[in-house]
Design an enzyme around this catalytic site. Structure first.
Site, PDB file in Angstrom:
ATOM      1  N   GLU A   1      -5.770 -10.529   7.006  1.00 16.40           N
ATOM      2  CA  GLU A   1      -4.758 -11.366   7.653  1.00 16.40           C
ATOM      3  C   GLU A   1      -5.442 -12.590   8.248  1.00 16.40           C
ATOM      4  OE1 GLU A   1      -2.545  -8.861  10.324  1.00 16.40           O
ATOM      5  OE2 GLU A   1      -1.682  -7.733   8.669  1.00 16.40           O
TER       6      GLU A   1
ATOM      7  N   THR B  59       0.850  -1.191   0.000  1.00 13.02           N
ATOM      8  CA  THR B  59       0.000   0.000   0.000  1.00 13.02           C
ATOM      9  C   THR B  59       0.888   1.244   0.000  1.00 13.02           C
ATOM     10  OG1 THR B  59      -1.630  -1.259   1.215  1.00 13.02           O
ATOM     11  CG2 THR B  59      -1.918   1.125   1.197  1.00 13.02           C
TER      12      THR B  59
ATOM     13  N   LYS C 241      -7.328   1.890  -2.726  1.00 12.46           N
ATOM     14  CA  LYS C 241      -6.857   1.131  -1.559  1.00 12.46           C
ATOM     15  C   LYS C 241      -7.032   1.951  -0.272  1.00 12.46           C
ATOM     16  CE  LYS C 241      -5.158  -1.826   1.060  1.00 12.46           C
ATOM     17  NZ  LYS C 241      -5.949  -2.986   1.437  1.00 12.46           N
TER      18      LYS C 241
ATOM     19  N   ASN D 140      -9.862   1.093   2.810  1.00 14.89           N
ATOM     20  CA  ASN D 140      -9.502   0.822   4.207  1.00 14.89           C
ATOM     21  C   ASN D 140     -10.028   1.898   5.151  1.00 14.89           C
ATOM     22  OD1 ASN D 140      -8.427  -1.643   3.989  1.00 14.89           O
ATOM     23  ND2 ASN D 140      -6.294  -1.066   4.292  1.00 14.89           N
TER      24      ASN D 140
ATOM     25  N   CYS E 128      -2.878  -2.583   8.870  1.00 15.87           N
ATOM     26  CA  CYS E 128      -3.251  -1.653   7.789  1.00 15.87           C
ATOM     27  C   CYS E 128      -4.158  -0.488   8.184  1.00 15.87           C
ATOM     28  CB  CYS E 128      -3.870  -2.438   6.645  1.00 15.87           C
ATOM     29  SG  CYS E 128      -2.662  -3.535   5.874  1.00 15.87           S
TER      30      CYS E 128
ATOM     31  N   ASP F 115      -3.165   3.249   7.191  1.00 15.10           N
ATOM     32  CA  ASP F 115      -3.745   3.678   5.912  1.00 15.10           C
ATOM     33  C   ASP F 115      -4.670   4.893   6.092  1.00 15.10           C
ATOM     34  OD1 ASP F 115      -2.310   1.549   5.001  1.00 15.10           O
ATOM     35  OD2 ASP F 115      -3.994   0.404   4.199  1.00 15.10           O
TER      36      ASP F 115
HETATM   37  N1  LIG Z   1      -1.371  -7.470   5.885  1.00 18.00           N
HETATM   38  C1  LIG Z   1      -2.437  -7.110   5.181  1.00 18.00           C
HETATM   39  O1  LIG Z   1      -3.584  -7.479   5.531  1.00 18.00           O
HETATM   40  C2  LIG Z   1      -2.291  -6.268   3.943  1.00 18.00           C
HETATM   41  C3  LIG Z   1      -3.376  -6.158   3.067  1.00 18.00           C
HETATM   42  C4  LIG Z   1      -3.240  -5.353   1.952  1.00 18.00           C
HETATM   43  C5  LIG Z   1      -2.067  -4.652   1.730  1.00 18.00           C
HETATM   44  N2  LIG Z   1      -1.038  -4.753   2.612  1.00 18.00           N
HETATM   45  C6  LIG Z   1       0.186  -3.986   2.337  1.00 18.00           C
HETATM   46  O2  LIG Z   1       1.157  -4.852   1.766  1.00 18.00           O
HETATM   47  C7  LIG Z   1       2.479  -4.523   2.249  1.00 18.00           C
HETATM   48  C8  LIG Z   1       3.085  -5.718   2.956  1.00 18.00           C
HETATM   49  O3  LIG Z   1       2.241  -6.079   4.034  1.00 18.00           O
HETATM   50  P1  LIG Z   1       2.404  -7.496   4.766  1.00 18.00           P
HETATM   51  O4  LIG Z   1       1.324  -7.556   5.795  1.00 18.00           O
HETATM   52  O5  LIG Z   1       2.530  -8.587   3.777  1.00 18.00           O
HETATM   53  O6  LIG Z   1       3.802  -7.256   5.489  1.00 18.00           O
HETATM   54  P2  LIG Z   1       4.669  -8.266   6.364  1.00 18.00           P
HETATM   55  O7  LIG Z   1       5.318  -7.456   7.404  1.00 18.00           O
HETATM   56  O8  LIG Z   1       3.824  -9.433   6.781  1.00 18.00           O
HETATM   57  O9  LIG Z   1       5.748  -8.811   5.340  1.00 18.00           O
HETATM   58  C9  LIG Z   1       6.707  -8.030   4.731  1.00 18.00           C
HETATM   59  C10 LIG Z   1       7.875  -8.918   4.330  1.00 18.00           C
HETATM   60  O10 LIG Z   1       8.810  -8.124   3.609  1.00 18.00           O
HETATM   61  C11 LIG Z   1      10.127  -8.437   4.048  1.00 18.00           C
HETATM   62  N3  LIG Z   1      10.996  -7.296   3.755  1.00 18.00           N
HETATM   63  C12 LIG Z   1      11.140  -6.146   4.459  1.00 18.00           C
HETATM   64  N4  LIG Z   1      12.001  -5.313   3.841  1.00 18.00           N
HETATM   65  C13 LIG Z   1      12.415  -5.961   2.709  1.00 18.00           C
HETATM   66  C14 LIG Z   1      13.297  -5.622   1.660  1.00 18.00           C
HETATM   67  N5  LIG Z   1      13.924  -4.452   1.618  1.00 18.00           N
HETATM   68  N6  LIG Z   1      13.491  -6.545   0.688  1.00 18.00           N
HETATM   69  C15 LIG Z   1      12.836  -7.736   0.708  1.00 18.00           C
HETATM   70  N7  LIG Z   1      11.984  -8.102   1.665  1.00 18.00           N
HETATM   71  C16 LIG Z   1      11.770  -7.219   2.661  1.00 18.00           C
HETATM   72  C17 LIG Z   1       9.969  -8.764   5.508  1.00 18.00           C
HETATM   73  O11 LIG Z   1      11.042  -9.567   5.975  1.00 18.00           O
HETATM   74  C18 LIG Z   1       8.628  -9.507   5.521  1.00 18.00           C
HETATM   75  O12 LIG Z   1       8.797 -10.885   5.329  1.00 18.00           O
HETATM   76  C19 LIG Z   1       2.282  -3.288   3.129  1.00 18.00           C
HETATM   77  O13 LIG Z   1       2.437  -2.146   2.340  1.00 18.00           O
HETATM   78  C20 LIG Z   1       0.826  -3.398   3.574  1.00 18.00           C
HETATM   79  O14 LIG Z   1       0.270  -2.145   3.895  1.00 18.00           O
HETATM   80  C21 LIG Z   1      -1.116  -5.567   3.697  1.00 18.00           C
END
Ligand SMILES: NC(=O)c1ccc[n+]([C@@H]2O[C@H](COP(=O)([O-])OP(=O)(O)OC[C@H]3O[C@@H](n4cnc5c(N)ncnc54)[C@H](O)[C@@H]3O)[C@@H](O)[C@H]2O)c1
Length: 388
Positions: free
Chosen positions: A145, A118, A197, A201, A253, A257
């Site tokens: 999640e 996001t 997005k 949210n 989020c 957000d």
């Molecule tokens: N969790 C949700 O429900 C959800 C839903 C929609 C969108 N998002 C968005 O998606 C994105 C990720 O969310 P998430 O919940 O999957 O995060 P998360 O924290 O579960 O996972 C992120 C992953 O990225 C890795 N990481 C961090 N820095 C890195 C780098 N420089 N290079 C490679 N890997 C790296 C971390 O080790 C981790 O495994 C965010 O922007 C979030 O806002 C999340």
């Protein structure tokens, strides 16, 4: 197709599994222990479908800490690294996304980058100008999640932030991996997709806040919250869902957000967006004050998680309530079976549930379950419908 996925959290892992049913997927992460778990087909997160697919499906999926190897032959690089809210700049910290963009530009400049993280409205346009590139667009992710893969197998919609052949191809990749038959697919520019997005949210946060404020009113005026919500929600325009009061919206989020959307509103008239952000703080203060009114010596916090059957408590509302109770010099103990440490935020973790029940004057539970049946007289909750 050869696809690289950068960041194997909720978003990256579910997309990587979805796409690896029909494509060659390399999942890159900076955490070696996560990579090792994935290559041993063990899910680092609690998610029924992810666990099942890793164990039972034929997936063409390899995890790696080697970004060169992951990116060099990829047709698409999907970016799903974190974008935490930075309280100093009042904006998302997009440095991990930019880190991947820079790596892709230097290793495989023709790969098409799809940002799933996001991001603020206008981010893709800014990246295109800054790096003089065109091979990048945004596609918002709507998963929950705990149901991350499920929500990609049965997506509410697929939105892609470009009207082009490569955008159609990307939408088809997502569709091909899904189980749902009729998936609404929309193509638009990335700016609008970025806005979708944040507005989606923020609406969810608004809805949570609305029923929470309704409940605050009912609680202080001595009215029956359930009767009011039942009566309100029988109107089909409002609907009987996503209306169970809680201690406040939380998770990774919604808190960040809503703040990012408010930041994007700079110099644009609004009242509602900042009210949604402030309402959550007011709700947490109200909950803390209702607990303090009972003048407990020891408050027992039953679970740090927000949802039943979850192992995740990122930014859960209860954590701010714990801080407010501690500021009032209340003794706080916690029951959280997913934690193996002795303390959380200086509060003792009591792993024996009977001992926890005995030592707590009040048991504070955002969501209640059968394990609390015998101590109902001690419980403080606003969980009306016994569901998330
Ligand atoms: N969790 C949700 O429900 C959800 C839903 C929609 C969108 N998002 C968005 O998606 C994105 C990720 O969310 P998430 O919940 O999957 O995060 P998360 O924290 O579960 O996972 C992120 C992953 O990225 C890795 N990481 C961090 N820095 C890195 C780098 N420089 N290079 C490679 N890997 C790296 C971390 O080790 C981790 O495994 C965010 O922007 C979030 O806002 C999340």
């Amino acid at each position: 197709m050869k696809i690289a996925v950068a960041g194997t959290g909720y978003v990256g892992l579910s997309i990587a599994i979805l796409l690896s049913q029909h494509n060659e997927v390399m999942a890159y992460d900076i955490l070696p222990q996560k990579v090792e778990m994935l290559n041993n087909k063990i899910s680092p997160i609690k998610d029924k479908e992810i666990e099942e697919y890793l164990k039972t499906k034929q997936l063409n999926l390899h995890a790696t800490v080697d970004y060169q190897g992951a990116f060099k032959d990829a047709d698409y690089v999907i970016i799903s690294t974190p974008t935490n809210y930075d309280d100093k700049t009042n904006y998302f910290d997009t440095s991990s996304v930019e880190d991947i963009i820079q790596k892709v530009i230097s290793i495989n400049p023709h790969a098409i980058m799809v940002v799933k993280s996001t991001i603020p409205v206008g981010f893709i346009e800014e990246m295109k100008k800054k790096y003089q590139i065109d091979n990048i667009f945004f596609s918002p992710e709507f998963l929950r999640e705990g149901k991350a893969l499920y929500d990609n197998l049965y997506p509410s919609r697929i939105i892609v932030g470009e009207k082009s052949e490569r955008a159609s191809l990307f939408a088809n990749l997502l569709k091909e991996g899904a189980l749902k038959e009729d998936i609404p697919i929309k193509f638009m520019n990335s700016k609008e997709a970025e806005a979708v997005k944040l507005f989606a949210n923020t609406y969810l946060a608004l809805r949570v806040s609305y029923f929470n404020e309704l409940d605050t009113y009912a609680e202080l005026k001595g009215l029956d919250t359930a009767d009011i919500i039942d009566g309100v929600c029988l109107d089909p325009r409002i609907g009987k869902y996503y209306n169970n009061p809680s201690f406040g919206y939380g998770g990774y989020c919604l808190p960040k957000d809503t703040k990012q959307l408010l930041a994007n509103y700079r110099n644009i008239p609004e009242n509602l967006i900042e009210a949604i952000v402030n309402s959550n703080e007011t709700r947490k203060k109200h909950i803390a004050s209702m607990i303090l009114k009972r003048m407990p010596k020891t408050v027992g916090i039953y679970r740090l998680t927000m949802k039943t059957n979850s192992d995740n408590f990122r930014s859960s509302a209860i954590q701010d309530i714990i801080k407010l109770l501690k500021d009032a010099k209340i003794n706080v103990i916690i029951y959280e079976p997913t934690l193996s440490t002795d303390f959380f935020d200086d509060c003792p973790i009591i792993s024996n549930l009977d001992k926890f029940k005995e030592e707590s004057d009040i048991i504070v539970a955002n969501r209640i379950d059968d394990y609390l049946e015998d101590v109902q007289y001690k419980i403080y909750t606003r969980d009306i419908y016994i569901r998330d």
